[in-house]
Design a protein around this motif. Structure first.
Motif, short mmCIF file in Angstrom:
data_model
loop_
_atom_site.label_atom_id
_atom_site.label_comp_id
_atom_site.label_asym_id
_atom_site.label_seq_id
_atom_site.Cartn_x
_atom_site.Cartn_y
_atom_site.Cartn_z
N ASP A 139 49.99 44.97 19.32
CA ASP A 139 49.60 44.03 20.37
C ASP A 139 49.73 44.61 21.78
O ASP A 139 48.76 45.05 22.38
N LYS A 145 47.56 44.72 29.39
CA LYS A 145 48.34 43.67 30.08
C LYS A 145 49.71 44.21 30.43
O LYS A 145 50.39 44.80 29.59
N LYS A 227 41.81 44.42 17.90
CA LYS A 227 42.19 44.16 19.30
C LYS A 227 41.28 44.92 20.26
O LYS A 227 40.87 44.40 21.30
N ARG A 241 39.10 36.86 24.51
CA ARG A 241 40.47 37.34 24.32
C ARG A 241 41.44 36.22 23.97
O ARG A 241 42.50 36.45 23.39
N LEU A 244 43.25 35.72 20.56
CA LEU A 244 44.49 36.41 20.19
C LEU A 244 45.68 35.48 20.32
O LEU A 244 46.79 35.81 19.91
N1 GLY Z 1 48.69 39.63 23.69
C1 GLY Z 1 47.43 39.03 23.87
C2 GLY Z 1 46.51 39.86 24.70
O1 GLY Z 1 46.70 41.04 24.85
O2 GLY Z 1 45.57 39.32 25.23
#
Ligand code: GLY
Length: 360
Positions: A139, A145, A227, A241, A244
């Motif tokens: 993740d 992020k 991802k 997104r 997720l």
């Molecule tokens: N952990 C969710 C994202 O990276 O958007």
């Protein structure tokens, strides 16, 4: 265990290298990804640093890098403004220039902090992620992020800042405590729920750490491939997104209910996925056998399928009590395993809607 590489298009574009033992040749790969860098600032924590730090630093030094290692205390409390200021000062004292780089060696806390520091020091230097927990591998190390927590809430200050390289060594997972490994499995199972039924069935046939580790490269590859597709389409989290977040709205409520101590993030997400599926069935969105299927994949791994929680925690988790934060919340539901269905609802309807699903 074989090696695999994925490419993410977001940011300037970067590779995710999933390879047993890749930490031992990190210097070579970082040299290729950051050809102008002379100095590498390594951020790690008091759990990971003593185990994997010396080998990693040696690999960098062999390639001619000057290295400074900065160790933070392990745990979420390090993900704060004071730590960030300490990291900035250490980077400045190291004499970094804009062509140098930052390497994050650790789990999500280290990765999020290193990312925020790298994106802000000197208005941005290159970043390499080396995630050492299952949760951070599937993740937080992918997708850019970064964040710190404030006393007012988690992840309230951060940036979108894609790394230049992600190095994932499945061998490091062998030193994780069992509960930490299984917490990461909740996020792994989430990918099967929202995107890939075949992967869900594959995981359901592997109900122990040993059977999962036998296929860990494939598992990491499949999660990161999903991802990366999501991030390529929606880097800045304005649309796709959000899928997720399956299991996360309720998961945040459960984390709150346990004061962030009783339940780990993964445990809370595990139970949150069951509740979201139960809610989906009540709303006529989700096939009726989905909650049971999710429960039966979680239970053998020792992950919770139900967590007691009152309406106030749910309201706080969805921001019902936050003025000016919008009237709606999007709950991520499933139509079936592998088919996701976001549902926008009025915040004022949340408590009533969830009371049955919460078992209240
Ligand atoms: N952990 C969710 C994202 O990276 O958007």
């Amino acid at each position: 265990m074989d090696a695999k590489t994925l490419h993410v298009d977001a940011g300037g574009g970067y590779d995710i290298v999933i390879e047993p033992g890749v930490l031992d040749r990190a210097g070579e790969l970082i040299k290729a990804a950051l050809p102008r860098a002379k100095k590498i600032f390594v951020l790690t924590d008091s759990n990971v640093g003593p185990i994997y730090g010396p080998g990693f630093v040696a690999s960098l030094e062999t390639r001619g890098f000057m290295v400074r290692t900065h160790v933070i205390p392990a745990g979420e409390t390090s993900k704060c403004a004071a730590s960030l200021v300490g990291i900035w000062s250490a980077m400045a004292a190291f004499g970094m220039t804009r062509s140098d780089g930052v390497a994050a060696l650790g789990g999500g806390v280290v990765g999020d902090l290193a990312g925020l520091a790298a994106s802000t020091i000197l208005r941005g230097v290159d970043l390499v992620q080396m995630p050492t927990t299952l949760l951070s591998q599937v993740d937080s190390s992918v997708g850019g992020k970064t964040a710190i927590d404030l006393p007012e809430g988690k992840n309230l200050v951060g940036t979108f800042y894609q790394p230049r390289l992600v190095l994932m060594d499945p061998k490091v997972l062998s030193t994780l405590p069992l509960n930490v490994f299984m917490s990461g499995m909740a996020e792994v199972i989430k990918y099967g729920c929202i995107w890939d039924r075949e992967f869900f069935d594959f995981l359901a046939k592997r109900p122990t750490r040993e059977t999962l580790m036998a296929d860990i490269t494939h598992i990491l590859y499949t999660c990161c491939d999903i991802k990366r597709q999501v991030v390529n389409e929606d880097e800045h989290d304005t649309g796709l997104r959000m899928i997720l977040n399956f299991g996360h709205t309720l998961g945040h409520a459960y984390e709150l209910a346990g004061d962030y101590v009783r339940w780990s993030h993964g445990e809370a997400v595990a139970a949150g996925m069951v509740t979201a599926a139960t809610l989906g069935v009540r709303l006529g969105v989700t096939e009726s056998d989905v909650p049971e299927k999710i429960e039966s994949i979680l239970a053998p791994l020792g992950l919770p399928t139900h967590i007691a929680c009152d309406a106030e925690c749910v309201e706080r988790a969805v921001g019902v009590d936050k003025k000016g934060s919008g009237d709606h919340v999007t709950l991520i539901l499933l139509e079936d395993i592998g088919r996701v269905k976001p549902l926008k609802i009025q915040k004022s309807d949340v408590t009533e809607l969830l009371s049955g699903a919460l078992g209240g």
